[in-house]
Design an enzyme around this catalytic site. Structure first.
Site, PDB file in Angstrom:
ATOM      1  N   LYS A 113       5.892  -8.136  -0.090  1.00 18.91           N
ATOM      2  CA  LYS A 113       5.176  -9.200   0.825  1.00 18.91           C
ATOM      3  C   LYS A 113       5.996 -10.296   1.203  1.00 18.91           C
ATOM      4  CE  LYS A 113       0.900  -7.326   1.221  1.00 18.91           C
ATOM      5  NZ  LYS A 113      -0.614  -7.271   1.439  1.00 18.91           N
ATOM      6  N   LYS A 195       3.333   3.274   2.829  1.00 20.21           N
ATOM      7  CA  LYS A 195       2.037   3.694   2.490  1.00 20.21           C
ATOM      8  C   LYS A 195       1.136   3.364   3.997  1.00 20.21           C
ATOM      9  CE  LYS A 195      -0.735   0.566   0.668  1.00 20.21           C
ATOM     10  NZ  LYS A 195      -1.568  -0.304   0.002  1.00 20.21           N
ATOM     11  N   LYS A 198      -3.633  -1.154   6.278  1.00 16.74           N
ATOM     12  CA  LYS A 198      -4.384  -1.695   7.232  1.00 16.74           C
ATOM     13  C   LYS A 198      -3.765  -2.590   8.268  1.00 16.74           C
ATOM     14  CE  LYS A 198      -8.157  -2.941   4.066  1.00 16.74           C
ATOM     15  NZ  LYS A 198      -6.883  -3.540   3.195  1.00 16.74           N
TER      16      LYS A 198
END
Ligand code: AQP
Length: 329
Positions: A113, A195, A198
């Protein structure tokens, strides 16, 4: 008696990955006798990445509505919003003092991140797993059902709990991870090495709200390989294996059963059958989801009841923590 807790961030439209890897299993666990289950919309985690206020609000209702649409029974399970239970941030602060900066810097999600959000590598991004530890430890949790990606964070929770208990005695229950056998990491249909998420825009992400035609189109375009044989091989046939895993989780079957079903079949038939299984799984919950989202007052009432039940439990553990540490209450 087993106690489970898990959380989902309100960071975007719900994906098939979160549904098969988390929600579907969570709903089933709540129905098992002698279990206590807590499911939390983790809005405080979501803000470690900048969120647009209206979207954060909408997605908070949306996560809860998907849980309910998928069949979560709130008379058996506690569904609540993280920011409604203040004990989470309070224990999170205390646990910060039992966590080393070095161990947080080693977390894969933090490294990923911080690369993705270079302009905003905030302290919350680093201390995210400490808040997660608080989320878990406040409920005397014995098992944490999570996807593969959260395993490392759970290991940290265990270390922090053991460290605290080592100083003050057995205050925290040390939880075990519970990783699903299939769909623990549903991958993007266009990029089976990444992955399904969302918050990542991709044509390879299947959303629970997608119409059947969109779902079929996404599966038909799913990346496979030129081996032309349906086999479970995450290394050489990552795309095919991901599709098999989605099929297994949708139908409740094992990889062996799924592979046997497709032996000798071409990829075209294979993809169509999987799309059909996914549509059969999500179509019935889509209508219920729309009804729930049209009644925010009902969702607010569920949140209020959930926060009361969760707070009652969380405050007990927090009080114990404060007492053993010497806080004047
Ligand atoms: N693709 C996935 N396959 C299997 N399990 C998944 N989970 C999420 N994506 C998949 C599991 O769902 C739970 C909730 O995840 P989360 O919303 O708290 O955070 P996340 O893992 O970071 O999910 P996203 O969709 O990737 O969110 P963003 O894009 O905001 O970072 C967890 O148990 C997770 O393992």
């Amino acid at each position: 008696m087993k106690t489970f807790i898990s959380g989902i961030q309100p960071t975007g439209d719900m994906t098939l990955g979160s549904y098969l890897g988390a929600i579907k299993n969570h709903v089933q666990l709540a129905d098992i006798a002698d279990t206590t289950t807590y499911y939390c919309v983790v809005d405080l985690h979501a803000i470690t990445v900048r969120q647009e206020p209206q979207r954060l609000r909408d997605f908070t209702y949306s996560v809860a509505a998907w849980y309910l649409a998928a069949g979560l029974d709130t008379s058996k399970s506690t569904l609540f919003v993280q920011n409604h239970v203040r004990a989470h941030t309070e224990l999170g602060w205390i646990l910060n003092t039992f966590t080393q900066v070095g161990e947080l810097e080693r977390m894969t999600q933090y490294k990923d991140k911080s690369k993705q959000h270079k302009h905003n590598v905030n302290a919350g991004l680093l201390t995210y797993p400490v808040l997660m530890a608080a989320d878990i430890l406040l409920y005397n949790t014995t098992h944490v059902p999570v996807g593969d990606d959260q395993k490392q964070h759970l290991e940290l929770t265990r270390n922090v709990a053991q460290r605290f208990n080592g100083v003050y005695g057995d205050v925290f229950v040390v939880p075990e991870p519970m990783i699903p056998k299939v769909a623990a990491r549903v991958m993007d249909l266009q990029d089976p090495t990444s992955k399904m998420s969302k918050s990542q825009e991709s044509n390879g992400t299947v959303y629970l709200k997608d119409e059947p035609a969109q779902i079929t189109k996404k599966f038909k375009r799913a990346v496979t390989d030129n081996i032309a044989n349906v086999a479970w091989d995450p290394i050489e046939q990552a795309g095919v294996t991901n599709l098999l895993s989605i099929y297994c989780a949708s139908k409740g079957i094992t990889p062996e059963q799924a592979v046997a079903e497709f032996t000798g079949k071409g990829y075209g038939d294979f993809k169509t059958t999987i799309a059909e299984a996914v549509i059969a799984e999500v179509a019935p919950i889509q209508n219920r989801y729309k009804e729930l989202m049209a009644d925010k007052a009902e969702l607010d009432a569920i949140f209020k009841k959930g926060a009361e039940k969760a707070s009652a439990q969380a405050e007990t553990v927090l009080a114990k923590v404060k007492d053993v540490m010497g806080f004047v209450r």
